[in-house]
Design a protein around this motif. Sequence first.
Motif, short mmCIF file in Angstrom:
data_model
loop_
_atom_site.label_atom_id
_atom_site.label_comp_id
_atom_site.label_asym_id
_atom_site.label_seq_id
_atom_site.Cartn_x
_atom_site.Cartn_y
_atom_site.Cartn_z
N LYS A 1 52.82 32.89 61.88
CA LYS A 1 52.39 33.33 60.55
C LYS A 1 51.18 32.50 60.08
CE LYS A 1 53.77 35.80 57.84
NZ LYS A 1 54.93 35.75 56.94
N SER A 2 51.21 31.19 60.36
CA SER A 2 50.06 30.35 60.01
C SER A 2 48.83 30.79 60.79
CB SER A 2 50.36 28.88 60.32
OG SER A 2 51.35 28.38 59.47
N PHE A 3 49.01 31.08 62.08
CA PHE A 3 47.91 31.53 62.93
C PHE A 3 47.29 32.82 62.37
CE2 PHE A 3 46.61 34.40 66.34
CZ PHE A 3 45.66 33.64 67.01
N LEU A 4 48.15 33.78 62.01
CA LEU A 4 47.65 35.06 61.49
C LEU A 4 46.94 34.87 60.15
CD1 LEU A 4 50.72 37.34 62.31
CD2 LEU A 4 48.50 37.34 63.45
N ASN A 5 47.57 34.14 59.24
CA ASN A 5 46.97 33.93 57.91
C ASN A 5 45.63 33.20 58.03
OD1 ASN A 5 49.22 35.12 56.87
ND2 ASN A 5 50.06 33.29 55.93
N ALA A 6 45.60 32.14 58.83
CA ALA A 6 44.37 31.36 58.97
C ALA A 6 43.27 32.19 59.63
CB ALA A 6 44.64 30.10 59.79
N SER A 7 43.64 33.03 60.59
CA SER A 7 42.63 33.87 61.26
C SER A 7 42.01 34.86 60.29
CB SER A 7 43.27 34.62 62.44
OG SER A 7 43.75 33.70 63.41
N ILE A 8 42.82 35.40 59.40
CA ILE A 8 42.29 36.34 58.40
C ILE A 8 41.34 35.62 57.44
CG2 ILE A 8 42.92 37.82 56.46
CD1 ILE A 8 45.53 38.45 57.98
N VAL A 9 41.75 34.43 56.98
CA VAL A 9 40.89 33.66 56.07
C VAL A 9 39.61 33.26 56.79
CG1 VAL A 9 40.70 31.59 54.63
CG2 VAL A 9 42.89 32.79 54.80
N LEU A 10 39.73 32.87 58.07
CA LEU A 10 38.55 32.49 58.85
C LEU A 10 37.59 33.67 58.98
CD1 LEU A 10 37.11 30.41 60.67
CD2 LEU A 10 38.46 31.29 62.59
N LEU B 1 42.87 39.27 50.65
CA LEU B 1 42.30 39.22 49.31
C LEU B 1 42.33 37.82 48.70
CD1 LEU B 1 43.64 42.52 47.69
CD2 LEU B 1 41.35 42.02 48.53
N GLU B 2 43.34 37.02 49.04
CA GLU B 2 43.49 35.70 48.42
C GLU B 2 42.27 34.80 48.63
OE1 GLU B 2 47.38 33.25 47.83
OE2 GLU B 2 46.49 32.65 49.73
N PRO B 3 41.76 34.66 49.88
CA PRO B 3 40.56 33.80 50.03
C PRO B 3 39.34 34.36 49.32
CG PRO B 3 41.08 34.95 52.08
CD PRO B 3 42.24 35.16 51.17
N VAL B 4 39.24 35.69 49.24
CA VAL B 4 38.10 36.28 48.52
C VAL B 4 38.16 35.89 47.05
CG1 VAL B 4 37.01 38.43 47.82
CG2 VAL B 4 37.93 38.20 50.14
N LEU B 5 39.35 35.97 46.47
CA LEU B 5 39.51 35.61 45.06
C LEU B 5 39.23 34.13 44.83
CD1 LEU B 5 42.74 37.66 44.20
CD2 LEU B 5 40.38 38.18 43.56
N TYR B 6 39.71 33.28 45.75
CA TYR B 6 39.44 31.83 45.63
C TYR B 6 37.95 31.54 45.72
CZ TYR B 6 44.04 29.60 45.58
OH TYR B 6 45.28 29.13 45.20
N LEU B 7 37.28 32.18 46.68
CA LEU B 7 35.85 31.93 46.84
C LEU B 7 35.07 32.38 45.61
CD1 LEU B 7 35.34 32.98 50.58
CD2 LEU B 7 35.22 30.68 49.63
N LEU B 8 35.47 33.51 45.04
CA LEU B 8 34.78 33.99 43.84
C LEU B 8 35.06 33.09 42.65
CD1 LEU B 8 35.39 37.85 44.16
CD2 LEU B 8 33.26 36.61 44.56
N TRP C 1 53.22 45.88 57.70
CA TRP C 1 51.99 45.13 57.95
C TRP C 1 50.98 45.27 56.80
CZ3 TRP C 1 47.24 47.51 58.28
CH2 TRP C 1 47.24 48.89 58.42
N LYS C 2 50.99 46.41 56.10
CA LYS C 2 49.99 46.59 55.04
C LYS C 2 50.21 45.58 53.91
CE LYS C 2 49.15 51.49 55.89
NZ LYS C 2 49.25 52.87 55.34
N THR C 3 51.45 45.42 53.49
CA THR C 3 51.74 44.47 52.41
C THR C 3 51.66 43.04 52.90
OG1 THR C 3 54.10 44.72 52.87
CG2 THR C 3 53.19 46.04 51.09
N ASN C 4 51.77 42.82 54.21
CA ASN C 4 51.69 41.45 54.74
C ASN C 4 50.25 40.99 54.91
OD1 ASN C 4 54.49 41.01 54.97
ND2 ASN C 4 54.58 42.17 56.87
#
Length: 259
Positions: free
Chosen positions: A121-130, A32-39, A23-26
Motif C-alpha cells: 500500500k505504501s508502494f502504491l500510494n508513493a508511486s501515485i504521489v511520485l 488528489l491528496e498530493p495535488v491539494l497539498y501542492l496547491l 480500486w476507484k475509491t482507493n
Amino acid sequence: MDNISWRSLAVWRRNRDVFLRTWKTNFLPSFLEPVLYLLAMGMGFGVLISSDLRFHDMEVGYIEFLAPGLIAISIMYGAFFECTYGSFVRMHYQKTFDAMIATPLSIEDVIVGEMLWGATKSFLNASIVLLVISLFGLASLPGLLLVPLVAFLGGLMFASIAMLFTSVTPNMDSFNWPFFLLITPMFLFSGTFFPLYVLPGWAEAVALTLPLTHVSILVRDLCFNHIDIMDGAALLYISVLTTLTFFSSIHLMKRRLIK
C-alpha cells in the motif's frame, strides 16, 4: 519463525483482490491528496516564504522542498493505516484471520502477508504521489526511479511498527494513542514541511530518532539526485528498525491469536 513460508503470498493476494474490487475509491484519494497539498502549501503558504530554502548548499523553492515530503508522508500513512485499522478489522470483526488459519496457512504466514500488503500500500500510494509531482516537474531522473523501492522498504518498516500496536491494542479506539503520540509528531517534525536545521539543537536531535525522518531524507535526496553518507545512515536505520519490529510483531501477534 520456521513457520514462515511462501504461502504468506496467498494472504497478500487475498488483500490485493479485495483492494482491486474498489480500486476507484482507493486510487482517487491518493491522486488528489498530493495535488491539494501542492496547491494549498505551495501556492498558498509557499508565497509567504520570501526566500528560497537551503538544501545541500543549493537554493530551492519551497514547493520543490515540500513535494518529496508528501511522498514520505504517503509511505507512512499507507502502511500504518493498513496494519492498524485494516488488520484489526480483519482480525477482530471480520474474523478473516480465523478463516485463514483454518487453512494450511500458519499464523506466521498470515501476519507476514498482512505486513507485505501494508508495504505494498505504501508502494502504491508513493508511486501515485511520485507520478503527480513528476508531472509538476518536482522530481528528476535518475533518482526518482529508486523512490518506489524506498517506499516499499519504508512501508515494511511502518507496517511492522503498526502490527506491533495491533498486537497489544485492546480495541479500535486505542489506536488514537499511537496516532496522537507517534504519527502526528512525525507528520509535523520529520523534515517533511521544513528543513530540520531550523529547529533548536535538541529538537533536531529528537527528530533524527523518528522513523519518518529517515524516509524523508532518502526520498528527498533521491528526488534531487543527491547521495551522501546521511542516506547510508538512513538506510541502515530503516533496515535495523524493520528487522527488530518485523520479528517482534510476529511473536506478539502469534501470542495474541493463540489466546
